[in-house]
Design a protein around this motif. Sequence first.
Motif, PDB file in Angstrom:
ATOM      1  N   SER A  63      54.438  25.647  42.517  1.00  0.00           N
ATOM      2  CA  SER A  63      54.277  27.046  42.878  1.00  0.00           C
ATOM      3  C   SER A  63      52.970  27.237  43.648  1.00  0.00           C
ATOM      4  N   LYS A  64      52.859  28.376  44.293  1.00  0.00           N
ATOM      5  CA  LYS A  64      51.632  28.690  45.018  1.00  0.00           C
ATOM      6  C   LYS A  64      50.457  28.752  44.046  1.00  0.00           C
ATOM      7  N   GLY A  65      50.714  29.248  42.829  1.00  0.00           N
ATOM      8  CA  GLY A  65      49.659  29.320  41.824  1.00  0.00           C
ATOM      9  C   GLY A  65      49.137  27.941  41.458  1.00  0.00           C
ATOM     10  N   THR A  66      50.047  26.980  41.354  1.00  0.00           N
ATOM     11  CA  THR A  66      49.651  25.612  41.030  1.00  0.00           C
ATOM     12  C   THR A  66      48.803  25.026  42.150  1.00  0.00           C
ATOM     13  N   VAL A  67      49.200  25.307  43.382  1.00  0.00           N
ATOM     14  CA  VAL A  67      48.420  24.829  44.524  1.00  0.00           C
ATOM     15  C   VAL A  67      46.998  25.379  44.449  1.00  0.00           C
ATOM     16  N   TYR A  68      46.878  26.674  44.114  1.00  0.00           N
ATOM     17  CA  TYR A  68      45.557  27.298  44.010  1.00  0.00           C
ATOM     18  C   TYR A  68      44.766  26.783  42.817  1.00  0.00           C
ATOM     19  N   ASN A  69      45.459  26.266  41.815  1.00  0.00           N
ATOM     20  CA  ASN A  69      44.745  25.661  40.678  1.00  0.00           C
ATOM     21  C   ASN A  69      43.981  24.414  41.111  1.00  0.00           C
ATOM     22  N   HIS A  70      44.495  23.761  42.151  1.00  0.00           N
ATOM     23  CA  HIS A  70      43.864  22.538  42.649  1.00  0.00           C
ATOM     24  C   HIS A  70      42.871  22.818  43.768  1.00  0.00           C
ATOM     25  N   PHE A  71      43.194  23.779  44.619  1.00  0.00           N
ATOM     26  CA  PHE A  71      42.360  24.086  45.780  1.00  0.00           C
ATOM     27  C   PHE A  71      42.188  25.597  45.880  1.00  0.00           C
ATOM     28  N   SER A  72      40.961  26.050  45.937  1.00  0.00           N
ATOM     29  CA  SER A  72      40.688  27.489  45.928  1.00  0.00           C
ATOM     30  C   SER A  72      41.104  28.186  47.218  1.00  0.00           C
ATOM     31  N   SER A  73      41.287  27.432  48.293  1.00  0.00           N
ATOM     32  CA  SER A  73      41.659  27.994  49.589  1.00  0.00           C
ATOM     33  C   SER A  73      42.086  26.850  50.503  1.00  0.00           C
ATOM     34  N   LYS A  74      42.623  27.181  51.657  1.00  0.00           N
ATOM     35  CA  LYS A  74      42.976  26.115  52.600  1.00  0.00           C
ATOM     36  C   LYS A  74      41.706  25.405  53.080  1.00  0.00           C
ATOM     37  N   GLU A  75      40.609  26.138  53.124  1.00  0.00           N
ATOM     38  CA  GLU A  75      39.341  25.526  53.514  1.00  0.00           C
ATOM     39  C   GLU A  75      38.884  24.507  52.469  1.00  0.00           C
ATOM     40  N   ASP A  76      39.134  24.825  51.207  1.00  0.00           N
ATOM     41  CA  ASP A  76      38.809  23.896  50.138  1.00  0.00           C
ATOM     42  C   ASP A  76      39.673  22.648  50.254  1.00  0.00           C
TER      43      ASP A  76
END
Length: 260
Positions: A63-76
Motif C-alpha cells: 500500500s501507499k502507507g507501507t511505502v511511506y513507512n519506508h521512505f518519508s517522500s520521493k526525495e527520501d
Amino acid sequence: MLEPHVATPFDKASKADAAPLSRKQLAIREREKELMAIAREVVEREGFAHLTMDKIAAASDYSKGTVYNHFSSKEDLIAALAIEAVLKEITFFQRAFNFEGTSRDKVVAMHAGYHIFSQLEPVMSMCAIVSRTSAVKEKASTARLAKLEEMEAKMVALGEAFLQDGIQKGELVLPDERVAHSIVFANWAMAFGTNVLLNNAPESQCVSRLVRTDSALVNVNFLLDGMGWLPLSSDVDYRAVWHRAETTLFANEIALLNPS
C-alpha cells in the motif's frame, strides 16, 4: 594473479557495519530493496521528475502507507538510492585499490570500475548528484541524509588512500598537502562528467565527433599526466592496464554489459 588485500580506511568501518540483522530487519531491508528497484525502473522509463510515491505503490504489492513507512517522500527514496549507489561504488573502488600494479595502475582500474558502474547503473550513478540538489535535501529525512554523508566520507577516504599509495611509492609528488583534496575532487568530477556525457549525450557534437572509443581512459590520462603521476601515459600502455582491470576485477560486470 592479484596482490593480497591491502587495508584501506573503509575496511574497519565495513566490519563494524556488518552486525547481524534480525529476521524483521532483514524483511524490512528486502522490502526497501524491492521498492528501490521499482523506483529505478520508473526513473529509467520516465525520468526523476516523474517519480512519485503513487507510482511506486501501484507497481508494488504494498500500500501507499507501507511505502511511506519506508521512505518519508520521493526525495527520501532518491537519497536511499544514492546511498546504495555510493556503497556499490565503494566496492568497485576497493577492488581497484587491490589491483596488481603501480599506484597509477590502481587509479586507472578505479576509473575503469566507475565507468563500468555508470553503464550498468546509470540511474544509480545519477542519484549521487540528484540527491545533493536543494529539492532533495529539503525533503529527504535527516537520518537518510546523515547516512549519505557517512558513506560519502568513506568514499572520499578511499580516494585519498589511492593518493597516499602514489606518494608512498614515489610515483606522485604533491607541492602541498592541501592539493590532495583538489586531486580527489578532480578525479571524481572528471569521471562523473565524462561518463554522464558518454552515457546520456552520445549525439551531442562534443561527444559524437570523438574518434576513439576509449574516451574515458583518454581523459584519465590527461588528468593524471597533468598531475605528473608516474609512469606517464607516454611510457605505459594504459589501454592494456584498463583491459586487464576489466578482465581480472570486473569480469562479471563486463559479462552483464555484453551478454553473449
